[in-house]
Design a protein around this motif. Structure first.
Motif, PDB file in Angstrom:
ATOM      1  N   VAL A 131       0.908  -1.106   0.164  1.00  0.00           N
ATOM      2  CA  VAL A 131      -0.142  -0.097   0.028  1.00  0.00           C
ATOM      3  C   VAL A 131       0.866   1.282   0.077  1.00  0.00           C
ATOM      4  N   ALA A 132       0.532   2.194  -0.820  1.00  0.00           N
ATOM      5  CA  ALA A 132       1.491   3.382  -0.842  1.00  0.00           C
ATOM      6  C   ALA A 132       0.482   4.447  -0.008  1.00  0.00           C
ATOM      7  N   ILE A 133       1.535   4.869   1.136  1.00  0.00           N
ATOM      8  CA  ILE A 133       0.854   5.943   1.622  1.00  0.00           C
ATOM      9  C   ILE A 133       1.445   7.218   1.693  1.00  0.00           C
ATOM     10  N   LYS A 134       0.887   8.345   1.446  1.00  0.00           N
ATOM     11  CA  LYS A 134       1.670   9.653   1.189  1.00  0.00           C
ATOM     12  C   LYS A 134       1.423  10.540   2.539  1.00  0.00           C
ATOM     13  N   MET A 168      -1.721  11.310   7.023  1.00  0.00           N
ATOM     14  CA  MET A 168      -1.744  10.686   5.979  1.00  0.00           C
ATOM     15  C   MET A 168      -2.963  11.176   5.188  1.00  0.00           C
ATOM     16  N   ASN A 169      -2.492  11.055   3.904  1.00  0.00           N
ATOM     17  CA  ASN A 169      -3.427  11.202   2.698  1.00  0.00           C
ATOM     18  C   ASN A 169      -4.902  10.540   3.006  1.00  0.00           C
ATOM     19  N   PRO A 170      -5.936  10.958   2.984  1.00  0.00           N
ATOM     20  CA  PRO A 170      -7.139  10.353   3.318  1.00  0.00           C
ATOM     21  C   PRO A 170      -7.462   9.325   2.345  1.00  0.00           C
ATOM     22  N   PHE A 171      -7.164   9.268   1.143  1.00  0.00           N
ATOM     23  CA  PHE A 171      -7.549   8.095   0.245  1.00  0.00           C
ATOM     24  C   PHE A 171      -6.660   7.070   0.603  1.00  0.00           C
ATOM     25  N   CYS A 172      -5.313   7.329   0.961  1.00  0.00           N
ATOM     26  CA  CYS A 172      -4.206   6.400   1.268  1.00  0.00           C
ATOM     27  C   CYS A 172      -4.758   5.660   2.627  1.00  0.00           C
ATOM     28  N   GLU A 173      -5.097   6.247   3.565  1.00  0.00           N
ATOM     29  CA  GLU A 173      -6.022   5.738   4.790  1.00  0.00           C
ATOM     30  C   GLU A 173      -7.003   4.507   4.304  1.00  0.00           C
ATOM     31  N   SER A 202       6.071   4.519   1.900  1.00  0.00           N
ATOM     32  CA  SER A 202       5.826   6.056   1.913  1.00  0.00           C
ATOM     33  C   SER A 202       7.401   6.581   1.385  1.00  0.00           C
ATOM     34  N   MET A 203       7.337   7.675   0.507  1.00  0.00           N
ATOM     35  CA  MET A 203       8.168   8.087   0.002  1.00  0.00           C
ATOM     36  C   MET A 203       8.384   9.810   0.103  1.00  0.00           C
ATOM     37  N   GLY A 204       9.685  10.182   0.589  1.00  0.00           N
ATOM     38  CA  GLY A 204       9.812  11.536   1.062  1.00  0.00           C
ATOM     39  C   GLY A 204      10.833  11.888   1.914  1.00  0.00           C
ATOM     40  N   LEU A 219      -3.337   1.998  -3.958  1.00  0.00           N
ATOM     41  CA  LEU A 219      -2.925   3.438  -3.733  1.00  0.00           C
ATOM     42  C   LEU A 219      -4.141   4.067  -3.615  1.00  0.00           C
ATOM     43  N   GLY A 220      -4.057   5.329  -2.934  1.00  0.00           N
ATOM     44  CA  GLY A 220      -5.162   6.351  -3.056  1.00  0.00           C
ATOM     45  C   GLY A 220      -5.538   6.887  -4.392  1.00  0.00           C
ATOM     46  N   LYS A 221      -6.770   7.256  -4.698  1.00  0.00           N
ATOM     47  CA  LYS A 221      -6.975   7.695  -6.191  1.00  0.00           C
ATOM     48  C   LYS A 221      -6.175   8.978  -6.415  1.00  0.00           C
ATOM     49  N   GLN A 222      -5.879   9.854  -5.531  1.00  0.00           N
ATOM     50  CA  GLN A 222      -5.133  11.100  -5.530  1.00  0.00           C
ATOM     51  C   GLN A 222      -4.847  11.495  -4.359  1.00  0.00           C
ATOM     52  N   ALA A 223      -3.534  12.264  -4.561  1.00  0.00           N
ATOM     53  CA  ALA A 223      -3.062  12.948  -3.079  1.00  0.00           C
ATOM     54  C   ALA A 223      -3.556  14.164  -2.859  1.00  0.00           C
ATOM     55  N   ILE A 224      -4.187  14.567  -1.899  1.00  0.00           N
ATOM     56  CA  ILE A 224      -5.076  15.936  -1.643  1.00  0.00           C
ATOM     57  C   ILE A 224      -4.143  16.989  -1.677  1.00  0.00           C
ATOM     58  N   ASP A 225      -2.566  16.796  -1.766  1.00  0.00           N
ATOM     59  CA  ASP A 225      -1.941  18.134  -1.810  1.00  0.00           C
ATOM     60  C   ASP A 225      -1.577  18.410  -3.415  1.00  0.00           C
ATOM     61  N   ASP A 226      -1.294  17.490  -4.065  1.00  0.00           N
ATOM     62  CA  ASP A 226      -1.133  17.875  -5.420  1.00  0.00           C
ATOM     63  C   ASP A 226      -2.312  17.563  -6.486  1.00  0.00           C
ATOM     64  N   ASP A 227      -3.162  16.880  -5.992  1.00  0.00           N
ATOM     65  CA  ASP A 227      -4.244  16.454  -6.599  1.00  0.00           C
ATOM     66  C   ASP A 227      -4.183  15.808  -8.217  1.00  0.00           C
ATOM     67  N   CYS A 228      -3.030  15.179  -8.102  1.00  0.00           N
ATOM     68  CA  CYS A 228      -2.521  14.608  -9.502  1.00  0.00           C
ATOM     69  C   CYS A 228      -3.375  13.499 -10.058  1.00  0.00           C
ATOM     70  N   ASN A 229      -3.735  12.518  -9.233  1.00  0.00           N
ATOM     71  CA  ASN A 229      -4.339  11.513  -9.743  1.00  0.00           C
ATOM     72  C   ASN A 229      -3.853  10.663 -10.787  1.00  0.00           C
ATOM     73  N   GLN A 230      -2.440  10.524 -10.885  1.00  0.00           N
ATOM     74  CA  GLN A 230      -1.535  10.079 -11.757  1.00  0.00           C
ATOM     75  C   GLN A 230      -0.827   8.726 -11.442  1.00  0.00           C
ATOM     76  N   THR A 231      -0.673   8.611  -9.938  1.00  0.00           N
ATOM     77  CA  THR A 231       0.667   7.733  -9.921  1.00  0.00           C
ATOM     78  C   THR A 231      -0.072   5.991  -9.972  1.00  0.00           C
ATOM     79  N   GLY A 232      -1.249   5.879  -9.526  1.00  0.00           N
ATOM     80  CA  GLY A 232      -1.601   4.536  -9.827  1.00  0.00           C
ATOM     81  C   GLY A 232      -1.729   4.016 -11.158  1.00  0.00           C
TER      82      GLY A 232
HETATM   83  P1  AMP Z   1      -1.216  11.232  -7.095  1.00  0.00           P
HETATM   84  O1  AMP Z   1      -1.159  10.560  -8.201  1.00  0.00           O
HETATM   85  O2  AMP Z   1      -0.133  12.359  -6.729  1.00  0.00           O
HETATM   86  O3  AMP Z   1      -2.395  12.186  -6.798  1.00  0.00           O
HETATM   87  O4  AMP Z   1      -1.370  10.304  -5.959  1.00  0.00           O
HETATM   88  C1  AMP Z   1      -1.924   9.025  -6.104  1.00  0.00           C
HETATM   89  C2  AMP Z   1      -1.511   8.065  -4.856  1.00  0.00           C
HETATM   90  O5  AMP Z   1      -0.202   7.793  -5.109  1.00  0.00           O
HETATM   91  C3  AMP Z   1      -1.575   8.421  -3.353  1.00  0.00           C
HETATM   92  O6  AMP Z   1      -2.719   8.479  -2.829  1.00  0.00           O
HETATM   93  C4  AMP Z   1      -0.703   7.420  -2.842  1.00  0.00           C
HETATM   94  O7  AMP Z   1      -1.148   6.339  -2.669  1.00  0.00           O
HETATM   95  C5  AMP Z   1       0.283   7.325  -3.914  1.00  0.00           C
HETATM   96  N1  AMP Z   1       1.468   8.183  -3.562  1.00  0.00           N
HETATM   97  C6  AMP Z   1       1.902   9.468  -4.285  1.00  0.00           C
HETATM   98  N2  AMP Z   1       3.060   9.885  -3.884  1.00  0.00           N
HETATM   99  C7  AMP Z   1       3.035   9.305  -2.817  1.00  0.00           C
HETATM  100  C8  AMP Z   1       4.571   9.341  -1.775  1.00  0.00           C
HETATM  101  N3  AMP Z   1       5.297  10.202  -1.835  1.00  0.00           N
HETATM  102  N4  AMP Z   1       4.644   8.302  -1.102  1.00  0.00           N
HETATM  103  C9  AMP Z   1       3.814   7.453  -0.933  1.00  0.00           C
HETATM  104  N5  AMP Z   1       2.762   7.008  -2.029  1.00  0.00           N
HETATM  105  C10 AMP Z   1       2.501   7.969  -2.678  1.00  0.00           C
END
Ligand code: AMP
Length: 251
Positions: free
Chosen positions: A5-8, A35-40, A62-64, A115-128
């Motif tokens: 599970v990826a948690i941001k 923790m990003n709510p979608f990651c919870e 988690s990465m960072g 993974l969460g569908k998006q991180a609420i900081d950058d709202d990218c919705n791309q990583t998955g």
């Molecule tokens: P994003 O595409 O940035 O909106 O992120 C979608 C999801 O990717 C997040 O909800 C996390 O599950 C995962 N993710 C993005 N950045 C990180 C990070 N730095 N560390 C761990 N998981 C991440």
């Protein structure tokens, strides 16, 4: 089966965001991070699958910067078995996160990546979507229900799409990203917070994983949304209709 599970770690959803004076991003100093709510929700789903007897281990990644360890500890207190921290001090964008996750999947070989569908900081919705592409695994994004069938080695995923629910059948291993209605994440109990202190967290750097973090994307500037004009109190329905007709011109 192992679930990764990826948690941001992000600015807490309840914090009022402030843009830095130089407009280079949002203020994160002395701000509550969580923790990003979608990651919870992603972690909760992995824990429920483990509790149903289908999975044997849940690994939270988690990465960072080093503070991500706090987020991993929260994940361990919720019930994850192990943590992985990829330490990187600068901003990480989705393609880099996806490349790092791919390297970790190659090491850990999970049967499911959530993974969460998006991180609420950058709202990218791309990583998955990117990690599914890099791994060439099927993806079920915006999941509102997940049912695993280990006999058929598949996952039935309900996805929230415009105007309804789409149901997909994915071959495992697969990538799932979570939507809000998938579940209600649990709170960590005090005994589990104590237990989490002794759970293992493995540390990597991008170099350890042979991932070259390229900065091929630059945030030019961040600005606050325009201030909303103050509302007005109207004395009658007739006045409202008049304003809608003659000022807003929407009826
Ligand atoms: P994003 O595409 O940035 O909106 O992120 C979608 C999801 O990717 C997040 O909800 C996390 O599950 C995962 N993710 C993005 N950045 C990180 C990070 N730095 N560390 C761990 N998981 C991440």
């Amino acid at each position: 089966m192992k679930i990764m599970v990826a948690i941001k770690r992000v600015v807490d959803y309840a914090v009022k965001i402030r843009v830095k004076p130089d407009k280079s991003g949002v203020e994160t100093q002395n701000v509550k991070m969580s923790m990003n709510p979608f990651c919870e929700i992603a972690l909760e789903e992995a824990l429920r699958i483990k509790e149903s007897g289908i999975a044997s281990e849940v690994v939270a990644v988690s990465m960072g910067p080093s503070h991500c360890i706090d987020t991993i500890r929260t994940g361990l207190a919720m019930g994850a078995d192990r943590g992985i921290h990829v330490e990187y001090l600068n901003a990480l964008y989705p393609l880099s996160v996806a490349k790092l996750l791919k390297a970790l999947v190659d090491v850990e070989k999970p049967g499911l990546l959530i993974l969460g569908k998006q991180a609420i900081d950058d709202d990218c919705n791309q990583t998955g979507q990117m990690i599914a592409g890099l791994l060439k695994w099927p993806q079920g994004t915006f999941a509102s229900k997940v049912v695993l069938d280990m006999e058929k080695q598949s996952a039935i995923v309900d996805r929230e799409v415009d105007g309804g629910i789409e149901t997909l059948c994915l071959d495992l291993p697969a990538v799932i990203t979570t939507d809000l209605r998938l579940n209600q994440p649990r709170y960590a109990t005090l005994p589990n917070i104590m237990k989490a202190k002794s759970k293992a967290i493995k540390k990597y750097t991008p170099q350890d994983l042979n991932v070259d973090i390229r900065r091929d994307l630059e945030v030019v500037h961040v600005t606050e949304p325009p201030k909303r004009k103050a509302g007005v109190m109207l004395s009658s329905v007739n006045e409202l209709i008049d304003k809608l007709k003659n000022e807003a011109r929407i009826i």
